[in-house]
Design an enzyme around this catalytic site. Sequence first.
Site, PDB file in Angstrom:
ATOM      1  N   GLU A 140       0.852  -1.201   0.000  1.00 51.05           N
ATOM      2  CA  GLU A 140       0.000   0.000   0.000  1.00 51.05           C
ATOM      3  C   GLU A 140       0.879   1.240   0.000  1.00 51.05           C
ATOM      4  OE1 GLU A 140      -2.337   3.366   1.851  1.00 51.05           O
ATOM      5  OE2 GLU A 140      -0.437   2.504   2.459  1.00 51.05           O
ATOM      6  N   GLU A 141       1.960   1.171   0.755  1.00 52.88           N
ATOM      7  CA  GLU A 141       2.813   2.361   0.919  1.00 52.88           C
ATOM      8  C   GLU A 141       3.564   2.713  -0.367  1.00 52.88           C
ATOM      9  OE1 GLU A 141       2.407   4.202   3.310  1.00 52.88           O
ATOM     10  OE2 GLU A 141       2.020   3.095   5.173  1.00 52.88           O
TER      11      GLU A 141
HETATM   12  N1  PHE Z   1      -2.956   5.348   3.500  1.00 47.23           N
HETATM   13  C1  PHE Z   1      -2.167   6.268   4.300  1.00 47.23           C
HETATM   14  C2  PHE Z   1      -0.845   5.580   4.664  1.00 47.23           C
HETATM   15  O1  PHE Z   1      -0.808   4.388   4.788  1.00 47.23           O
HETATM   16  C3  PHE Z   1      -2.853   6.659   5.560  1.00 47.23           C
HETATM   17  C4  PHE Z   1      -4.191   7.219   5.376  1.00 47.23           C
HETATM   18  C5  PHE Z   1      -5.286   6.435   5.568  1.00 47.23           C
HETATM   19  C6  PHE Z   1      -4.354   8.543   5.004  1.00 47.23           C
HETATM   20  C7  PHE Z   1      -6.563   6.943   5.374  1.00 47.23           C
HETATM   21  C8  PHE Z   1      -5.604   9.068   4.824  1.00 47.23           C
HETATM   22  C9  PHE Z   1      -6.711   8.270   5.002  1.00 47.23           C
HETATM   23  O2  PHE Z   1       0.148   6.222   4.816  1.00 47.23           O
HETATM   24 ZN    ZN Z   2       1.370   4.863   5.579  1.00 44.42          ZN
HETATM   25 ZN    ZN Z   3      -1.659   3.230   6.081  1.00 43.89          ZN
END
Ligand code: PHE
Ligand code: ZN
Ligand code: ZN
Length: 473
Positions: free
Chosen positions: A162-163
């Site tokens: 995801e990152e």
């Molecule tokens: N997806 C982002 C991360 O993992 C975090 C996030 C989640 C930001 C939901 C906004 C809303 O860094």
């Molecule tokens: Zn993150």
């Molecule tokens: Zn996250």
Amino acid sequence: MRKIVFPVVLAAGVLGAGVLVAAGNVATAAESPDISVANAKAHLDQLQSIATSNGGNRATGRPGYKASADYVKAKLDAAGYTTTLQSFSTSAGTSYNVIADWPHGDPNHVVMAGSHLDSVSSGPGINDNGSGSSGVLETALAYAASGQTPKNRLRFGFWGAEELGLLGSKYYVNNLPSAERDKIELYLNFDMIASPNAGYFVYDDNPAGNGARDDLVAYFSTKNVQTEYIDVQGRSDHAAFRSLGIPTAGTFSGAEGRKTSAQAAKWGGTAGAAFDPCYHRSCDTADNLDLTSLDRQIDAIGHMIWTYAQKEYGGSEPPAGDNLLQNPGFESGAASWTGDVGVITSNTSRPAHTGAYKAWLQGNGRSSTENLGQSVTLPAGAAAAALSLWIRIDTAETTSSRVYDTVKVQIVDGASVTTLATYSNLDRSTSYVRKTLDVTQYKGKLVTVRFVGQEDSSLQTSFVIDDVALTAG
Ligand code: PHE
Ligand code: ZN
Ligand code: ZN
Ligand code: CA
């Protein structure tokens, strides 16, 4: 491109009637149990020790990620889940999704919850996103232990990379056959749910027709927790599902953003400080958690899973039988249809589902409305009747999570008009999606099946409908 439509006046009696919205239908769900925060914290401690023994992180391509995936998969396997370790490659190395199905319930109606399991390389990622992962994992384990029999199929996803740009969830949906995509009724996402200076945010996703978002808000309010909507479009793994037109919802306790004094007044914590001061840092460790937030959030996950496990989706398989509609795939042009029959077109700038012709409603990019209808009598002796159709939606409304343009599927029964479904710019999907709507209640009646499109003043949305069927049996 603007289309030219020749309006045709609809039969009197079809226009101007009141609109009734079909009521949702939720089978009685057992009250969800208290999902154990102690167990969820134990998973987080395991993820911390995996990071500690693997160079301080659980990032894609590093050994701490694979160890995290193995940990989650082993727990789910032991509980009786059918699991898959789905590998895919990234610029940082091989990554993995863990997918777990509870092998009970109707496989044609899948209710999904997910979270990303990877950290950034700079830290162990315990709040981001050990928190969501352990909450989803513990809920899955609690469901398995509960002895419940779900009406629907439950599926849990733990995403890799995801990152690096939501890679795991994108890989998963891109590799799902379209028939499998169509079975997913709901995707719930949990990314950062135990931020040390926690907020209670609910994704502001597809407000029309998304009861799940409202259910989350209502659930928290029964626990006296006030929520705020947040536009997180594109920032987490629900985006891949959303882009297929699957309803999504989720919660978030905040990242690098700062808590306002108004938020501190209702949620406690520190005004002016980040929700998570250790966001994406080496200090995102097992003590970078608000366990009250974790406790409330995992109970919300449990509530949603228990509720949606029993949700009545119905009608996925329309009764076999002759199609009662004439010219249902529009290949004879306007024949048998009334309304703005100019929307029936073989214009190649939008594909037909089959053949050359389809009904292309809207796509004008200005305030306008178009409709198309056909009258039909449903047999009185039918046990069930369903209206099914294929719809493709593309839109220039991409900058917001708000509904601007809609098409409604309606049944006109004398003076009463019932909206069976509303699709909007938020339901965009450039592959055709099949929808099936129950119309059993109209058996024995002469009704008009009607599609009504509406656009606001700018930015087109094209609702292209093809291969409509009304069957009874
Ligand atoms: N997806 C982002 C991360 O993992 C975090 C996030 C989640 C930001 C939901 C906004 C809303 O860094
Ligand atoms: Zn993150
Ligand atoms: Zn996250
Ligand atoms: Ca066609």
